[in-house]
Design a protein around this motif. Structure first.
Motif, PDB file in Angstrom:
ATOM      1  N   GLU A   1     -17.571   1.607  41.285  1.00  0.00           N
ATOM      2  CA  GLU A   1     -16.033   0.549  42.207  1.00  0.00           C
ATOM      3  C   GLU A   1     -15.486   1.928  42.789  1.00  0.00           C
ATOM      4  O   GLU A   1     -14.570   2.158  41.919  1.00  0.00           O
ATOM      5  CB  GLU A   1     -15.377  -0.813  41.622  1.00  0.00           C
ATOM      6  N   LYS A   2     -15.128   1.620  44.063  1.00  0.00           N
ATOM      7  CA  LYS A   2     -14.299   2.834  44.989  1.00  0.00           C
ATOM      8  C   LYS A   2     -14.243   2.285  46.050  1.00  0.00           C
ATOM      9  O   LYS A   2     -14.132   0.849  46.476  1.00  0.00           O
ATOM     10  CB  LYS A   2     -15.383   3.982  45.430  1.00  0.00           C
ATOM     11  N   PHE A   3     -12.202   2.709  46.671  1.00  0.00           N
ATOM     12  CA  PHE A   3     -12.212   3.050  47.711  1.00  0.00           C
ATOM     13  C   PHE A   3     -11.843   3.728  48.216  1.00  0.00           C
ATOM     14  O   PHE A   3     -11.190   4.683  47.338  1.00  0.00           O
ATOM     15  CB  PHE A   3     -10.681   1.570  47.387  1.00  0.00           C
ATOM     16  N   SER A   4     -12.098   4.304  49.220  1.00  0.00           N
ATOM     17  CA  SER A   4     -11.916   5.436  50.521  1.00  0.00           C
ATOM     18  C   SER A   4     -10.362   5.596  50.188  1.00  0.00           C
ATOM     19  O   SER A   4      -9.465   4.919  51.106  1.00  0.00           O
ATOM     20  CB  SER A   4     -12.328   5.529  51.869  1.00  0.00           C
ATOM     21  N   GLU A   5     -10.338   6.945  49.386  1.00  0.00           N
ATOM     22  CA  GLU A   5      -8.616   7.276  49.748  1.00  0.00           C
ATOM     23  C   GLU A   5      -7.565   7.147  51.405  1.00  0.00           C
ATOM     24  O   GLU A   5      -6.560   6.480  50.981  1.00  0.00           O
ATOM     25  CB  GLU A   5      -8.744   8.728  49.124  1.00  0.00           C
ATOM     26  N   GLN A   6      -8.841   8.151  51.938  1.00  0.00           N
ATOM     27  CA  GLN A   6      -7.993   7.611  53.521  1.00  0.00           C
ATOM     28  C   GLN A   6      -8.011   5.661  54.057  1.00  0.00           C
ATOM     29  O   GLN A   6      -6.755   5.809  54.695  1.00  0.00           O
ATOM     30  CB  GLN A   6      -9.249   8.288  54.316  1.00  0.00           C
ATOM     31  N   ASP A   7      -9.077   5.334  53.562  1.00  0.00           N
ATOM     32  CA  ASP A   7      -9.374   3.982  54.158  1.00  0.00           C
ATOM     33  C   ASP A   7      -7.835   3.248  53.653  1.00  0.00           C
ATOM     34  O   ASP A   7      -6.696   2.379  53.930  1.00  0.00           O
ATOM     35  CB  ASP A   7      -9.916   2.769  53.527  1.00  0.00           C
ATOM     36  N   TYR A   8      -7.255   3.537  52.487  1.00  0.00           N
ATOM     37  CA  TYR A   8      -5.948   3.728  51.904  1.00  0.00           C
ATOM     38  C   TYR A   8      -4.609   3.584  52.299  1.00  0.00           C
ATOM     39  O   TYR A   8      -4.314   2.990  52.963  1.00  0.00           O
ATOM     40  CB  TYR A   8      -5.763   3.622  50.061  1.00  0.00           C
ATOM     41  N   TYR A   9      -5.014   5.001  52.954  1.00  0.00           N
ATOM     42  CA  TYR A   9      -2.848   5.118  53.969  1.00  0.00           C
ATOM     43  C   TYR A   9      -3.432   4.478  55.840  1.00  0.00           C
ATOM     44  O   TYR A   9      -2.433   4.268  56.022  1.00  0.00           O
ATOM     45  CB  TYR A   9      -3.909   6.718  54.275  1.00  0.00           C
ATOM     46  N   ARG A  10      -4.514   4.596  55.254  1.00  0.00           N
ATOM     47  CA  ARG A  10      -4.984   3.995  57.701  1.00  0.00           C
ATOM     48  C   ARG A  10      -4.294   2.654  57.131  1.00  0.00           C
ATOM     49  O   ARG A  10      -4.209   2.328  58.176  1.00  0.00           O
ATOM     50  CB  ARG A  10      -6.318   4.178  57.990  1.00  0.00           C
ATOM     51  N   GLY A  11      -4.869   1.628  56.160  1.00  0.00           N
ATOM     52  CA  GLY A  11      -5.059   0.117  55.879  1.00  0.00           C
ATOM     53  C   GLY A  11      -3.041   0.450  55.712  1.00  0.00           C
ATOM     54  O   GLY A  11      -2.686  -0.666  56.382  1.00  0.00           O
ATOM     55  N   ILE A  12      -2.618   1.458  54.989  1.00  0.00           N
ATOM     56  CA  ILE A  12      -1.055   1.309  55.035  1.00  0.00           C
ATOM     57  C   ILE A  12      -0.322   1.442  56.078  1.00  0.00           C
ATOM     58  O   ILE A  12       0.611   0.567  56.625  1.00  0.00           O
ATOM     59  CB  ILE A  12       0.045   1.759  54.038  1.00  0.00           C
ATOM     60  N   LYS A  13      -0.555   2.111  57.112  1.00  0.00           N
ATOM     61  CA  LYS A  13      -0.379   2.304  58.505  1.00  0.00           C
ATOM     62  C   LYS A  13      -0.594   1.098  59.063  1.00  0.00           C
ATOM     63  O   LYS A  13       0.576   1.015  60.506  1.00  0.00           O
ATOM     64  CB  LYS A  13      -0.538   3.816  59.075  1.00  0.00           C
ATOM     65  N   ALA A  14      -1.610   0.660  59.085  1.00  0.00           N
ATOM     66  CA  ALA A  14      -2.042  -0.435  60.082  1.00  0.00           C
ATOM     67  C   ALA A  14      -1.025  -1.835  59.686  1.00  0.00           C
ATOM     68  O   ALA A  14      -0.493  -2.395  60.746  1.00  0.00           O
ATOM     69  CB  ALA A  14      -3.581  -0.625  59.708  1.00  0.00           C
ATOM     70  N   SER A  15      -0.850  -1.829  58.111  1.00  0.00           N
ATOM     71  CA  SER A  15      -0.180  -2.684  58.352  1.00  0.00           C
ATOM     72  C   SER A  15       0.894  -2.642  58.270  1.00  0.00           C
ATOM     73  O   SER A  15       1.709  -3.590  58.702  1.00  0.00           O
ATOM     74  CB  SER A  15      -0.363  -2.939  56.732  1.00  0.00           C
ATOM     75  N   SER A  16       1.594  -1.632  58.452  1.00  0.00           N
ATOM     76  CA  SER A  16       3.291  -1.466  58.986  1.00  0.00           C
ATOM     77  C   SER A  16       3.406  -1.415  60.410  1.00  0.00           C
ATOM     78  O   SER A  16       4.488  -1.890  60.644  1.00  0.00           O
ATOM     79  CB  SER A  16       3.044  -0.123  58.993  1.00  0.00           C
TER      80      SER A  16
END
Ligand code: BES
Ligand code: MN
Ligand code: MN
Length: 456
Positions: free
Chosen positions: A433-448
Protein backbone atom coordinates in the motif's frame (compact mmCIF):
# COMPACT_ATOMS: atom_id res chain seq x y z
CA UNK A 1 -6.66 38.81 7.54
CA UNK A 2 -5.22 35.40 7.15
CA UNK A 3 -1.54 35.33 6.36
CA UNK A 4 -1.51 32.55 3.72
CA UNK A 5 2.10 33.18 2.65
CA UNK A 6 3.16 32.50 6.20
CA UNK A 7 1.15 29.24 6.32
CA UNK A 8 2.56 28.19 2.93
CA UNK A 9 6.10 28.91 4.09
CA UNK A 10 5.49 26.96 7.27
CA UNK A 11 4.16 23.98 5.29
CA UNK A 12 7.12 24.04 2.94
CA UNK A 13 9.62 24.24 5.78
CA UNK A 14 7.92 21.43 7.67
CA UNK A 15 7.51 18.79 4.96
CA UNK A 16 10.20 16.55 6.44
CA UNK A 17 8.67 16.86 9.89
CA UNK A 18 5.20 16.09 8.53
CA UNK A 19 6.61 13.00 6.84
CA UNK A 20 8.40 11.91 10.02
CA UNK A 21 5.18 12.29 12.01
CA UNK A 22 3.19 10.18 9.54
CA UNK A 23 5.94 7.55 9.76
CA UNK A 24 5.52 7.45 13.55
CA UNK A 25 1.81 6.67 13.20
CA UNK A 26 2.42 4.17 10.38
CA UNK A 27 4.83 2.22 12.59
CA UNK A 28 1.94 1.33 14.91
CA UNK A 29 0.25 -1.88 13.69
CA UNK A 30 -3.29 -0.79 14.54
CA UNK A 31 -5.15 -3.65 12.83
CA UNK A 32 -8.70 -3.47 14.11
CA UNK A 33 -9.66 -6.96 12.90
CA UNK A 34 -6.83 -8.55 14.91
CA UNK A 35 -7.82 -9.13 18.54
CA UNK A 36 -4.15 -9.51 19.53
CA UNK A 37 -3.53 -5.85 18.60
CA UNK A 38 -5.40 -4.18 21.48
CA UNK A 39 -2.33 -2.37 22.77
CA UNK A 40 -1.46 -1.09 19.28
CA UNK A 41 -5.01 0.26 18.95
CA UNK A 42 -4.60 2.15 22.22
CA UNK A 43 -1.16 3.37 21.16
CA UNK A 44 -2.49 4.73 17.86
CA UNK A 45 -5.41 6.43 19.61
CA UNK A 46 -3.02 8.03 22.11
CA UNK A 47 -0.76 9.18 19.30
CA UNK A 48 -3.62 10.89 17.45
CA UNK A 49 -4.95 12.47 20.61
CA UNK A 50 -1.52 13.79 21.61
CA UNK A 51 -1.01 15.22 18.12
CA UNK A 52 -4.32 17.10 18.29
CA UNK A 53 -3.55 18.31 21.80
CA UNK A 54 -0.15 19.62 20.67
CA UNK A 55 -2.02 22.11 18.47
CA UNK A 56 -4.02 23.45 21.38
CA UNK A 57 -7.19 21.47 20.68
CA UNK A 58 -9.35 20.30 23.55
CA UNK A 59 -9.21 16.52 23.28
CA UNK A 60 -10.59 13.36 24.83
CA UNK A 61 -11.01 9.70 24.13
CA UNK A 62 -14.45 8.15 24.11
CA UNK A 63 -14.33 4.58 25.35
CA UNK A 64 -16.66 1.84 24.18
CA UNK A 65 -16.67 -1.85 23.55
CA UNK A 66 -13.56 -1.75 21.33
CA UNK A 67 -10.88 0.73 20.23
CA UNK A 68 -11.57 4.25 21.56
CA UNK A 69 -12.83 7.19 19.53
CA UNK A 70 -10.48 10.15 19.51
CA UNK A 71 -12.15 13.54 19.70
CA UNK A 72 -10.67 17.02 19.50
CA UNK A 73 -12.00 20.51 18.91
CA UNK A 74 -10.69 23.99 18.30
CA UNK A 75 -12.34 27.08 19.81
CA UNK A 76 -15.94 27.73 18.75
CA UNK A 77 -16.37 30.69 16.37
CA UNK A 78 -19.87 32.12 16.81
CA UNK A 79 -21.84 32.71 13.62
CA UNK A 80 -19.54 30.54 11.54
CA UNK A 81 -20.05 26.96 10.34
CA UNK A 82 -18.74 24.03 12.38
CA UNK A 83 -16.69 21.42 10.48
CA UNK A 84 -16.35 17.84 11.68
CA UNK A 85 -13.39 15.91 10.26
CA UNK A 86 -13.99 12.16 10.30
CA UNK A 87 -11.23 9.62 9.69
CA UNK A 88 -9.87 6.32 10.95
CA UNK A 89 -6.63 5.29 12.66
CA UNK A 90 -7.20 1.56 12.18
CA UNK A 91 -5.83 -0.35 9.21
CA UNK A 92 -6.50 -3.60 7.36
CA UNK A 93 -4.49 -6.74 8.14
CA UNK A 94 -1.19 -6.78 6.26
CA UNK A 95 -1.10 -10.37 5.07
CA UNK A 96 0.08 -11.97 2.82
CA UNK A 97 3.32 -10.62 4.31
CA UNK A 98 5.71 -12.25 1.83
CA UNK A 99 4.32 -10.06 -0.98
CA UNK A 100 5.51 -6.83 0.70
CA UNK A 101 8.81 -5.53 -0.72
CA UNK A 102 9.46 -3.80 2.63
CA UNK A 103 7.70 -4.68 5.89
CA UNK A 104 4.18 -3.17 6.18
CA UNK A 105 4.84 -1.36 9.45
CA UNK A 106 8.31 -0.07 8.54
CA UNK A 107 7.33 2.91 6.37
CA UNK A 108 9.67 3.97 3.63
CA UNK A 109 9.61 6.33 0.64
CA UNK A 110 10.01 4.53 -2.67
CA UNK A 111 9.63 6.22 -6.10
CA UNK A 112 8.00 9.23 -4.47
CA UNK A 113 5.49 7.10 -2.56
CA UNK A 114 5.09 6.50 1.14
CA UNK A 115 4.86 2.71 1.35
CA UNK A 116 3.25 1.17 4.45
CA UNK A 117 -0.02 -0.39 5.57
CA UNK A 118 -2.41 2.51 6.26
CA UNK A 119 -0.42 5.09 4.27
CA UNK A 120 -3.38 6.01 2.05
CA UNK A 121 -6.16 4.23 4.03
CA UNK A 122 -6.45 6.26 6.14
CA UNK A 123 -3.57 7.48 8.31
CA UNK A 124 -1.90 9.62 5.65
CA UNK A 125 -5.11 11.15 4.34
CA UNK A 126 -6.57 11.74 7.78
CA UNK A 127 -3.38 13.37 9.05
CA UNK A 128 -3.47 16.04 6.32
CA UNK A 129 -6.30 17.77 8.19
CA UNK A 130 -4.57 17.46 11.55
CA UNK A 131 -1.37 18.96 10.13
CA UNK A 132 -3.22 21.84 8.52
CA UNK A 133 -4.97 22.84 11.74
CA UNK A 134 -1.65 22.57 13.55
CA UNK A 135 -0.10 24.83 10.88
CA UNK A 136 -2.70 27.56 11.50
CA UNK A 137 -1.91 27.33 15.18
CA UNK A 138 1.87 27.28 14.74
CA UNK A 139 1.80 30.39 12.54
CA UNK A 140 -0.37 32.24 15.03
CA UNK A 141 -3.47 32.40 12.83
CA UNK A 142 -6.91 32.18 14.31
CA UNK A 143 -9.13 29.65 12.53
CA UNK A 144 -12.18 31.32 10.96
CA UNK A 145 -14.46 28.47 12.07
CA UNK A 146 -14.52 25.65 14.59
CA UNK A 147 -12.92 22.39 13.49
CA UNK A 148 -13.79 19.18 15.31
CA UNK A 149 -12.07 15.84 14.79
CA UNK A 150 -13.68 12.45 15.28
CA UNK A 151 -11.17 9.73 14.46
CA UNK A 152 -12.26 6.16 15.01
CA UNK A 153 -10.40 2.86 15.28
CA UNK A 154 -12.85 0.42 13.73
CA UNK A 155 -13.74 1.65 10.26
CA UNK A 156 -12.22 -1.46 8.69
CA UNK A 157 -14.13 -3.72 11.03
CA UNK A 158 -17.71 -2.51 11.35
CA UNK A 159 -17.45 0.83 13.29
CA UNK A 160 -19.24 -0.75 16.23
CA UNK A 161 -18.05 1.66 18.92
CA UNK A 162 -18.93 4.74 16.89
CA UNK A 163 -22.33 3.34 15.89
CA UNK A 164 -23.10 2.52 19.51
CA UNK A 165 -21.92 5.93 20.79
CA UNK A 166 -23.70 8.04 18.14
CA UNK A 167 -26.77 8.72 20.32
CA UNK A 168 -24.57 9.83 23.28
CA UNK A 169 -22.23 12.19 21.46
CA UNK A 170 -24.70 14.60 19.91
CA UNK A 171 -22.80 17.62 21.25
CA UNK A 172 -19.47 16.45 19.83
CA UNK A 173 -21.06 15.54 16.47
CA UNK A 174 -23.04 18.76 16.03
CA UNK A 175 -21.74 20.37 12.84
CA UNK A 176 -22.69 21.91 9.51
CA UNK A 177 -20.41 19.85 7.32
CA UNK A 178 -18.50 16.58 7.68
CA UNK A 179 -15.13 16.47 5.91
CA UNK A 180 -13.67 13.08 5.04
CA UNK A 181 -10.44 12.27 3.22
CA UNK A 182 -10.61 8.50 2.85
CA UNK A 183 -11.08 8.00 -0.88
CA UNK A 184 -9.29 8.76 -4.13
CA UNK A 185 -8.64 11.34 -6.79
CA UNK A 186 -9.92 10.55 -10.27
CA UNK A 187 -6.38 9.93 -11.48
CA UNK A 188 -2.83 11.26 -11.48
CA UNK A 189 -2.93 15.04 -11.44
CA UNK A 190 -6.73 14.91 -11.53
CA UNK A 191 -8.06 15.73 -8.07
CA UNK A 192 -11.72 15.06 -7.43
CA UNK A 193 -14.55 15.74 -5.08
CA UNK A 194 -16.59 12.60 -4.48
CA UNK A 195 -20.34 13.06 -4.08
CA UNK A 196 -21.36 9.44 -3.62
CA UNK A 197 -20.20 6.21 -1.98
CA UNK A 198 -21.80 2.79 -2.22
CA UNK A 199 -23.22 0.96 0.77
CA UNK A 200 -22.47 -2.62 1.68
CA UNK A 201 -24.16 -5.72 3.07
CA UNK A 202 -21.67 -8.44 4.13
CA UNK A 203 -22.46 -12.12 4.86
CA UNK A 204 -21.06 -15.55 5.41
CA UNK A 205 -23.04 -18.41 3.90
CA UNK A 206 -22.50 -21.96 5.12
CA UNK A 207 -23.80 -24.99 3.27
CA UNK A 208 -24.04 -28.05 5.53
CA UNK A 209 -24.06 -31.63 4.22
CA UNK A 210 -23.16 -34.89 5.99
CA UNK A 211 -22.30 -34.87 9.72
CA UNK A 212 -18.61 -35.58 8.93
CA UNK A 213 -16.28 -35.48 5.91
CA UNK A 214 -17.03 -38.68 3.93
CA UNK A 215 -14.98 -40.95 1.65
CA UNK A 216 -16.05 -39.67 -1.76
CA UNK A 217 -15.55 -43.12 -3.32
CA UNK A 218 -17.85 -44.84 -0.90
CA UNK A 219 -20.50 -42.11 -0.81
CA UNK A 220 -19.99 -40.00 -3.95
CA UNK A 221 -23.08 -40.15 -6.15
CA UNK A 222 -25.39 -40.74 -3.22
CA UNK A 223 -24.83 -37.69 -1.02
CA UNK A 224 -25.18 -34.01 -1.99
CA UNK A 225 -21.81 -32.24 -2.14
CA UNK A 226 -21.85 -28.96 -0.16
CA UNK A 227 -19.17 -27.42 -2.39
CA UNK A 228 -21.18 -28.05 -5.51
CA UNK A 229 -24.39 -26.91 -3.82
CA UNK A 230 -22.63 -23.69 -2.76
CA UNK A 231 -21.33 -23.11 -6.29
CA UNK A 232 -24.83 -23.56 -7.65
CA UNK A 233 -26.29 -21.09 -5.13
CA UNK A 234 -23.62 -18.48 -5.91
CA UNK A 235 -23.93 -18.69 -9.68
CA UNK A 236 -27.72 -18.55 -9.46
CA UNK A 237 -27.40 -15.43 -7.27
CA UNK A 238 -25.70 -13.42 -10.03
CA UNK A 239 -26.19 -14.19 -13.69
CA UNK A 240 -23.33 -14.26 -16.18
CA UNK A 241 -24.38 -10.82 -17.42
CA UNK A 242 -24.14 -9.34 -13.94
CA UNK A 243 -27.75 -9.20 -12.75
CA UNK A 244 -28.43 -10.04 -9.11
CA UNK A 245 -31.33 -12.44 -8.66
CA UNK A 246 -32.49 -11.65 -5.11
CA UNK A 247 -36.23 -10.96 -5.19
CA UNK A 248 -36.91 -7.21 -5.28
CA UNK A 249 -33.19 -6.35 -5.19
CA UNK A 250 -33.41 -3.64 -7.87
CA UNK A 251 -36.75 -2.17 -6.74
CA UNK A 252 -35.30 0.70 -4.63
CA UNK A 253 -32.39 1.37 -7.01
CA UNK A 254 -32.45 4.88 -8.43
CA UNK A 255 -31.46 5.04 -12.09
CA UNK A 256 -28.57 7.25 -13.07
CA UNK A 257 -29.33 10.76 -14.26
CA UNK A 258 -28.43 11.40 -17.89
CA UNK A 259 -26.39 14.40 -16.71
CA UNK A 260 -24.27 12.10 -14.50
CA UNK A 261 -23.73 9.67 -17.35
CA UNK A 262 -22.65 12.56 -19.61
CA UNK A 263 -20.35 13.99 -16.95
CA UNK A 264 -18.62 10.64 -16.36
CA UNK A 265 -18.41 9.86 -20.08
CA UNK A 266 -16.43 13.06 -20.50
CA UNK A 267 -13.76 11.94 -17.99
CA UNK A 268 -11.96 9.91 -20.66
CA UNK A 269 -11.99 6.59 -18.80
CA UNK A 270 -10.26 3.73 -20.60
CA UNK A 271 -11.38 0.12 -20.02
CA UNK A 272 -8.24 -1.14 -21.74
CA UNK A 273 -5.93 0.86 -19.48
CA UNK A 274 -7.68 -0.39 -16.35
CA UNK A 275 -7.66 -4.02 -17.54
CA UNK A 276 -3.95 -3.69 -18.21
CA UNK A 277 -3.26 -2.09 -14.82
CA UNK A 278 -5.15 -4.89 -13.04
CA UNK A 279 -3.69 -7.72 -15.11
CA UNK A 280 -7.06 -9.06 -16.30
CA UNK A 281 -7.95 -10.06 -19.87
CA UNK A 282 -10.98 -7.75 -19.99
CA UNK A 283 -13.42 -5.90 -17.74
CA UNK A 284 -16.84 -7.47 -17.15
CA UNK A 285 -20.06 -6.35 -15.47
CA UNK A 286 -23.73 -5.59 -15.71
CA UNK A 287 -24.91 -5.20 -19.31
CA UNK A 288 -26.03 -1.72 -20.37
CA UNK A 289 -23.65 0.28 -18.15
CA UNK A 290 -20.16 1.67 -18.57
CA UNK A 291 -17.36 0.66 -16.23
CA UNK A 292 -17.56 3.89 -14.22
CA UNK A 293 -21.34 3.53 -13.93
CA UNK A 294 -20.98 -0.07 -12.74
CA UNK A 295 -18.34 0.85 -10.17
CA UNK A 296 -19.90 4.05 -8.86
CA UNK A 297 -23.65 3.84 -9.22
CA UNK A 298 -24.78 0.25 -9.73
CA UNK A 299 -25.10 -2.45 -7.07
CA UNK A 300 -23.09 -5.64 -7.37
CA UNK A 301 -22.23 -8.88 -5.57
CA UNK A 302 -18.81 -10.37 -4.95
CA UNK A 303 -17.33 -13.48 -3.39
CA UNK A 304 -14.42 -12.70 -1.04
CA UNK A 305 -13.43 -16.17 0.10
CA UNK A 306 -14.40 -19.81 -0.11
CA UNK A 307 -14.30 -21.86 3.05
CA UNK A 308 -14.18 -25.47 4.18
CA UNK A 309 -13.32 -28.66 2.34
CA UNK A 310 -9.78 -29.81 1.66
CA UNK A 311 -7.34 -26.93 1.20
CA UNK A 312 -4.07 -28.75 1.94
CA UNK A 313 -1.31 -30.17 -0.22
CA UNK A 314 -1.94 -32.97 -2.68
CA UNK A 315 -5.31 -34.68 -3.02
CA UNK A 316 -7.82 -35.80 -0.43
CA UNK A 317 -10.94 -37.58 -1.61
CA UNK A 318 -13.75 -36.33 0.58
CA UNK A 319 -17.24 -35.02 0.39
CA UNK A 320 -16.82 -32.11 2.81
CA UNK A 321 -19.26 -31.93 5.67
CA UNK A 322 -19.65 -28.21 4.89
CA UNK A 323 -18.47 -25.42 2.60
CA UNK A 324 -18.93 -21.70 2.94
CA UNK A 325 -18.44 -18.36 1.25
CA UNK A 326 -17.86 -14.79 2.40
CA UNK A 327 -19.87 -12.56 0.11
CA UNK A 328 -21.00 -8.97 -0.02
CA UNK A 329 -23.34 -6.79 -1.98
CA UNK A 330 -22.33 -3.22 -2.81
CA UNK A 331 -25.43 -1.10 -2.55
CA UNK A 332 -26.45 2.20 -4.03
CA UNK A 333 -28.25 4.89 -2.09
CA UNK A 334 -31.87 4.04 -1.30
CA UNK A 335 -31.02 0.34 -0.89
CA UNK A 336 -31.18 -0.83 2.71
CA UNK A 337 -28.83 -3.56 3.97
CA UNK A 338 -31.56 -4.91 6.28
CA UNK A 339 -33.87 -5.33 3.32
CA UNK A 340 -31.09 -7.14 1.45
CA UNK A 341 -30.76 -9.60 4.36
CA UNK A 342 -34.47 -10.32 4.00
CA UNK A 343 -34.15 -10.76 0.24
CA UNK A 344 -31.12 -13.01 0.62
CA UNK A 345 -32.94 -15.16 3.18
CA UNK A 346 -35.81 -15.61 0.72
CA UNK A 347 -33.45 -16.33 -2.14
CA UNK A 348 -31.59 -19.00 -0.16
CA UNK A 349 -34.83 -20.68 0.92
CA UNK A 350 -35.88 -20.94 -2.73
CA UNK A 351 -32.47 -21.99 -4.07
CA UNK A 352 -31.18 -24.55 -1.57
CA UNK A 353 -30.47 -27.74 -3.52
CA UNK A 354 -31.82 -31.04 -2.11
CA UNK A 355 -29.73 -32.83 0.54
CA UNK A 356 -28.08 -29.77 2.17
CA UNK A 357 -29.07 -27.02 4.59
CA UNK A 358 -27.95 -23.40 4.38
CA UNK A 359 -26.94 -21.11 7.24
CA UNK A 360 -26.77 -17.33 6.76
CA UNK A 361 -24.54 -15.21 9.02
CA UNK A 362 -25.08 -11.44 8.78
CA UNK A 363 -21.67 -9.80 9.36
CA UNK A 364 -22.25 -6.07 8.85
CA UNK A 365 -23.75 -3.47 6.60
CA UNK A 366 -24.35 0.19 5.94
CA UNK A 367 -26.22 2.35 3.48
CA UNK A 368 -24.60 4.28 0.66
CA UNK A 369 -24.54 8.06 0.43
CA UNK A 370 -25.06 10.60 -2.31
CA UNK A 371 -24.62 14.24 -1.41
CA UNK A 372 -25.79 17.29 -3.28
CA UNK A 373 -22.96 18.26 -5.66
CA UNK A 374 -24.33 21.82 -5.51
CA UNK A 375 -24.34 22.11 -1.72
CA UNK A 376 -23.24 25.45 -0.32
CA UNK A 377 -19.85 24.10 0.81
CA UNK A 378 -18.90 22.58 -2.56
CA UNK A 379 -17.61 25.82 -4.12
CA UNK A 380 -15.30 26.48 -1.20
CA UNK A 381 -14.09 22.89 -1.16
CA UNK A 382 -13.38 23.10 -4.86
CA UNK A 383 -11.35 26.30 -4.40
CA UNK A 384 -9.37 24.69 -1.57
CA UNK A 385 -8.58 21.58 -3.63
CA UNK A 386 -7.47 23.79 -6.52
CA UNK A 387 -5.21 25.78 -4.19
CA UNK A 388 -3.57 22.57 -2.96
CA UNK A 389 -3.35 20.58 -6.19
CA UNK A 390 -3.01 23.33 -8.79
CA UNK A 391 -6.02 22.23 -10.87
CA UNK A 392 -9.73 22.32 -10.11
CA UNK A 393 -11.30 19.02 -9.02
CA UNK A 394 -13.71 16.95 -11.12
CA UNK A 395 -16.90 15.55 -9.62
CA UNK A 396 -17.00 11.78 -9.20
CA UNK A 397 -18.66 9.05 -7.19
CA UNK A 398 -16.79 6.04 -5.82
CA UNK A 399 -17.56 2.39 -5.35
CA UNK A 400 -16.09 1.89 -1.88
CA UNK A 401 -18.01 2.23 1.35
CA UNK A 402 -17.68 4.10 4.63
CA UNK A 403 -20.76 2.61 6.24
CA UNK A 404 -20.84 4.93 9.25
CA UNK A 405 -21.18 8.06 7.07
CA UNK A 406 -24.87 7.49 6.31
CA UNK A 407 -25.50 7.10 10.05
CA UNK A 408 -23.58 10.28 10.89
CA UNK A 409 -25.54 12.20 8.26
CA UNK A 410 -28.77 10.86 9.72
CA UNK A 411 -27.67 11.96 13.19
CA UNK A 412 -26.53 15.47 12.20
CA UNK A 413 -28.28 16.41 8.92
CA UNK A 414 -24.90 17.87 7.96
CA UNK A 415 -23.51 18.16 4.45
CA UNK A 416 -20.62 15.88 3.54
CA UNK A 417 -17.41 16.69 1.66
CA UNK A 418 -15.50 13.62 0.47
CA UNK A 419 -12.10 14.99 -0.44
CA UNK A 420 -10.02 11.97 -1.41
CA UNK A 421 -6.29 12.51 -1.78
CA UNK A 422 -5.45 8.89 -2.73
CA UNK A 423 -5.17 7.12 -6.08
CA UNK A 424 -6.97 4.02 -7.38
CA UNK A 425 -3.64 2.22 -7.69
CA UNK A 426 -2.52 2.98 -4.11
CA UNK A 427 -3.15 -0.65 -3.19
CA UNK A 428 -5.45 0.00 -0.24
CA UNK A 429 -6.09 -3.35 1.51
CA UNK A 430 -3.34 -4.88 -0.69
CA UNK A 431 0.37 -5.58 -0.22
CA UNK A 432 2.71 -2.57 -0.75
CA UNK A 433 0.00 0.00 0.00
CA UNK A 434 1.26 3.46 -0.87
CA UNK A 435 0.38 7.15 -0.75
CA UNK A 436 2.11 9.72 -2.93
CA UNK A 437 4.43 11.87 -0.81
CA UNK A 438 3.51 14.94 -2.89
CA UNK A 439 -0.19 14.23 -2.51
CA UNK A 440 0.31 14.15 1.26
CA UNK A 441 1.80 17.68 1.11
CA UNK A 442 -0.79 18.86 -1.44
CA UNK A 443 -3.56 17.47 0.76
CA UNK A 444 -2.22 19.39 3.75
CA UNK A 445 -2.10 22.58 1.70
CA UNK A 446 -5.62 22.06 0.33
CA UNK A 447 -6.84 21.44 3.86
CA UNK A 448 -5.14 24.59 5.12
CA UNK A 449 -7.23 26.59 2.60
CA UNK A 450 -10.39 24.64 3.30
CA UNK A 451 -11.05 26.25 6.68
CA UNK A 452 -10.86 29.68 5.04
CA UNK A 453 -13.14 28.79 2.12
CA UNK A 454 -15.76 27.03 4.23
CA UNK A 455 -16.05 30.01 6.58
CA UNK A 456 -17.39 32.40 3.94
N1 BES B 1 -11.40 4.10 2.66
C1 BES B 1 -12.22 2.97 2.39
C2 BES B 1 -13.49 3.32 1.65
C3 BES B 1 -13.32 3.68 0.21
C4 BES B 1 -12.60 2.86 -0.64
C5 BES B 1 -13.91 4.81 -0.27
C6 BES B 1 -12.46 3.19 -1.97
C7 BES B 1 -13.78 5.14 -1.61
C8 BES B 1 -13.04 4.33 -2.45
C9 BES B 1 -12.60 2.30 3.70
O1 BES B 1 -11.53 2.25 4.62
C10 BES B 1 -12.97 0.87 3.42
O2 BES B 1 -12.11 0.11 3.09
N2 BES B 1 -14.24 0.55 3.58
C11 BES B 1 -14.67 -0.81 3.49
C12 BES B 1 -15.89 -0.93 4.35
C13 BES B 1 -16.10 -2.30 4.87
C14 BES B 1 -14.95 -2.79 5.71
C15 BES B 1 -17.37 -2.32 5.69
C16 BES B 1 -14.99 -1.17 2.07
O3 BES B 1 -15.36 -0.32 1.25
O4 BES B 1 -14.85 -2.36 1.74
MN1 MN C 1 -10.58 4.04 4.77
MN1 MN D 1 -10.23 0.54 4.03
Amino acid sequence: MTDFPSIDRYLENNQQSHLDQLFELLRIASISADSSKKSEMAQAANWVEAKLASGGLKTKQIAGNGPPLVYGETEPVPGKPVVLVYGHYDVQPADPLHLWKTPPFEPTVRDGNIVARGSTDDKGQMLTHVQSVLAWNATGQKLPLQVKFLIEGQEENGSEVLAEKLPDIGAELACDVIVISDSSQYGKGRPAITYGLRGIAYYEIRVHGPNADLHSGSFGGAVANPGLALARILTEMKTADGRIQLPGFYDPVIELEQSERDMWNSLGFSDEAMAKQLGVTELVGEAGYTTLERRWARPTMDVHGLLGGYQGEGGKTIIPSWNGAKISFRLVPNQDPKQVTQQLTEFLAAHTPPGVTVELIDLHGGRGVVVDPNSKFMKGASAAVEAGFGVPPVLIREGGSIPIVAKMVEATSADVLLLGWGQDDDGAHSPNEKFSEQDYYRGIKASSRLWHHLAI
